[in-house]
Design an enzyme around this catalytic site. Structure first.
Site, PDB file in Angstrom:
ATOM      1  N   HIS A 293       0.870  -1.181   0.000  1.00 18.96           N
ATOM      2  CA  HIS A 293       0.000   0.000   0.000  1.00 18.96           C
ATOM      3  C   HIS A 293       0.910   1.236   0.000  1.00 18.96           C
ATOM      4  CE1 HIS A 293      -2.813   2.933   1.816  1.00 18.96           C
ATOM      5  NE2 HIS A 293      -3.792   2.101   1.498  1.00 18.96           N
TER       6      HIS A 293
ATOM      7  N   ASP B  68       3.244  -4.423   8.118  1.00 14.78           N
ATOM      8  CA  ASP B  68       2.029  -3.628   7.976  1.00 14.78           C
ATOM      9  C   ASP B  68       0.844  -4.591   8.116  1.00 14.78           C
ATOM     10  OD1 ASP B  68      -0.261  -2.460   7.002  1.00 14.78           O
ATOM     11  OD2 ASP B  68       0.665  -1.640   5.193  1.00 14.78           O
TER      12      ASP B  68
ATOM     13  N   GLN C 100      -4.372  -5.127   6.983  1.00 16.64           N
ATOM     14  CA  GLN C 100      -5.368  -6.063   6.436  1.00 16.64           C
ATOM     15  C   GLN C 100      -5.342  -7.419   7.135  1.00 16.64           C
ATOM     16  OE1 GLN C 100      -7.717  -5.258   4.422  1.00 16.64           O
ATOM     17  NE2 GLN C 100      -6.962  -3.226   3.911  1.00 16.64           N
TER      18      GLN C 100
ATOM     19  N   LYS D 239     -10.260  -0.957  10.486  1.00 17.42           N
ATOM     20  CA  LYS D 239     -10.358  -2.165   9.653  1.00 17.42           C
ATOM     21  C   LYS D 239     -10.604  -3.393  10.521  1.00 17.42           C
ATOM     22  CE  LYS D 239      -7.239  -0.116   6.262  1.00 17.42           C
ATOM     23  NZ  LYS D 239      -8.042   0.220   5.080  1.00 17.42           N
TER      24      LYS D 239
ATOM     25  N   CYS E 118      -4.733   2.199  -3.710  1.00 11.91           N
ATOM     26  CA  CYS E 118      -3.513   2.764  -3.094  1.00 11.91           C
ATOM     27  C   CYS E 118      -2.334   1.815  -3.258  1.00 11.91           C
ATOM     28  CB  CYS E 118      -3.719   3.100  -1.623  1.00 11.91           C
ATOM     29  SG  CYS E 118      -4.943   4.373  -1.355  1.00 11.91           S
TER      30      CYS E 118
HETATM   31  C1  LIG Z   1      -2.170  -2.820   3.627  1.00 13.20           C
HETATM   32  C2  LIG Z   1      -2.545  -1.447   4.089  1.00 13.20           C
HETATM   33  N1  LIG Z   1      -1.627  -0.666   4.669  1.00 13.20           N
HETATM   34  C3  LIG Z   1      -1.914   0.557   5.109  1.00 13.20           C
HETATM   35  C4  LIG Z   1      -3.162   1.089   4.987  1.00 13.20           C
HETATM   36  C5  LIG Z   1      -3.455   2.455   5.500  1.00 13.20           C
HETATM   37  O1  LIG Z   1      -4.337   2.393   6.567  1.00 13.20           O
HETATM   38  P1  LIG Z   1      -4.928   3.732   7.210  1.00 13.20           P
HETATM   39  O2  LIG Z   1      -5.499   4.529   6.080  1.00 13.20           O
HETATM   40  O3  LIG Z   1      -5.958   3.242   8.172  1.00 13.20           O
HETATM   41  O4  LIG Z   1      -3.780   4.424   7.887  1.00 13.20           O
HETATM   42  C6  LIG Z   1      -4.169   0.339   4.360  1.00 13.20           C
HETATM   43  C7  LIG Z   1      -5.517   0.889   4.158  1.00 13.20           C
HETATM   44  O5  LIG Z   1      -6.234   0.507   3.243  1.00 13.20           O
HETATM   45  C8  LIG Z   1      -3.847  -0.966   3.919  1.00 13.20           C
HETATM   46  O6  LIG Z   1      -4.780  -1.732   3.330  1.00 13.20           O
END
Ligand SMILES: Cc1ncc(COP(=O)(O)O)c(C=O)c1O
Length: 406
Positions: free
Chosen positions: A124, A201, A204, A227, A365
């Site tokens: 992401h 990270d 998900q 999430k 993203c």
């Molecule tokens: C794999 C991953 N990393 C990071 C993020 C960013 O999360 P946040 O917008 O809650 O900071 C997302 C959000 O879709 C994600 O799917």
């Protein structure tokens, strides 16, 4: 989990019981954000109605209650991810802020020209751009693990990439676009063998997998509350005590200090050193309620339910004429991406929304991933614990209708 038990679980999520465009809502955009159970809504409501006060400061009853609930929430998170101590749990606004914290604090103070940061193709943007900013300023170099044709990380290429210059490996636990579950234990062990740090990270992952940061062996783990059936605006950075203690503060202000004078300021102990300003108290309390909700379920049964539903969805999608799955990873959690032959993804999702089906369309993203796949974006269906076969059947029926029409 039998139908009755699942119906009971689903009924805890009031937002699901509504009609959209004259159809029952079929919410399949859970990778973007999940709906919230009553327990979370009630916890936030209770905090604002009964205990609202600032934490760690005033010597009065409400502040005491707010502080106890806020710190109990930290303990709940620590238990949820098996952290060895509460002080290793740092509140952030979400995964994005957690990764930025590590990039700005650890990255800016530790990285030098020529040092290598290893990321993967399926990251992401939240796990790419913070490292690019740091690389631009320090001269560090970003290396990228490629994918194989199924959408799994090319582990041989990863292992070949590691060396004495590798300082950090930062990868997703689960891909938000393809649903790939990465072998994080193996990734971390290999990074450790060359002396590199690791950040996972988990944005998900936490809603689908049981996460044990000590078993994974990583140095940092990041996730977002929203999430995981919790509120927006709250998330977590978990890090090892020794590392966090060595890292300089990032944002500065109240709460993160020990003593301030115009000649010198000393900083608070962990975790407060990284929590400048009034925190998102209601968010932390809401997230703890979400975790209590998840931990109160039969998690094995939930995992089996989600796995069976994912398999049912993938098998059903294969039957839609003109539909192409994007990514067929060995292990998948949550998300399934696809494209339709004769219909623009944006048009397809608009038409599906008219039938009450909520999906996500676009690059998710993850523009470098889309570029590597040679596409502009995908349509993504993503599942949560409350989804059922009726949801999947509604999506499939709508897709069949679309593909017949075009
Ligand atoms: C794999 C991953 N990393 C990071 C993020 C960013 O999360 P946040 O917008 O809650 O900071 C997302 C959000 O879709 C994600 O799917």
């Amino acid at each position: 989990m039998n139908q009755q038990q699942h119906d009971r679980l689903r009924s805890q999520f009031p937002a699901l019981a509504q009609e959209v465009n004259g159809h029952p809502l079929v919410y399949l955009d859970n990778a973007a954000t999940t709906q919230k159970p009553l327990a979370v809504l009630d916890a936030i409501n209770h905090y604002y109605q009964a205990d609202n006060a600032n934490v760690h400061r005033a010597a009065h009853a409400l502040s005491g209650r707010a502080t106890r609930a806020f710190e109990a929430a930290r303990e709940t998170v620590a238990r949820f991810i098996n952290a060895s101590h509460n002080r290793e749990v740092i509140w952030t606004r979400g995964t994005t802020e957690a990764i930025n914290l590590v990039a700005q604090s650890w990255g800016m103070s530790e990285l030098q020209a020529g040092d290598e940061i290893v990321l993967s193709t399926l990251e992401h943007h939240a796990n790419i751009v913070p490292w690019q900013l740091v690389a631009q300023r320090t001269g560090a170099v970003i290396r990228v693990i490629p994918l194989d044709e199924r959408g799994d990380l090319d582990m041989a290429a990863y292992l070949a990439m590691l060396g004495p210059r590798t300082r950090l490996v930062s990868v997703a636990h689960v891909s938000n676009a393809l649903g790939t579950v990465n072998p994080v234990e193996q990734i971390v062990a290999a990074a450790k063998a060359v002396g590199a740090l690791t950040l996972i990270d988990g944005a998900q992952a936490v809603a689908h997998l049981e996460v044990d940061v000590q078993a994974i062996g990583c140095d940092f783990y990041a996730f977002s509350g929203h999430k995981l059936y919790g509120p927006t605006g709250i998330g977590v950075l978990w890090g090892r005590t020794a590392l966090l203690e060595r890292m300089p503060p990032w944002q500065a202000g109240g709460e993160m200090i020990d003593r301030v004078s115009f000649s010198a300021t000393t900083f608070n102990t962990l975790p407060f050193k990284f929590e400048a300003g009034t925190p998102h108290i209601a968010g932390a309390i809401g997230l703890a309620a979400a975790i209590d909700f998840v931990m109160g379920q039969d998690r094995e049964a939930l995992t089996r339910h989600e796995e069976a539903l994912t398999n049912y969805l993938v098998a059903g999608l294969r039957q839609v004429s003109g539909l192409r799955l994007v990514g067929e990873p060995g292990q998948r959690a949550g998300a399934v991406s696809f494209l339709l032959e004769d219909i623009h993804p944006q048009d397809a999702t608009t038409l599906l929304d008219m039938q009450g089906v909520a999906l996500r369309v676009g690059h998710h993203c993850a523009m470098p991933l889309m570029e590597s796949l040679g596409i502009g974006g995908t349509i993504r269906a993503s599942l949560a614990c409350y989804n059922n076969r009726d949801d999947v059947d509604a999506l499939l029926a709508a897709l069949h209708k679309l593909s017949d029409f075009f």
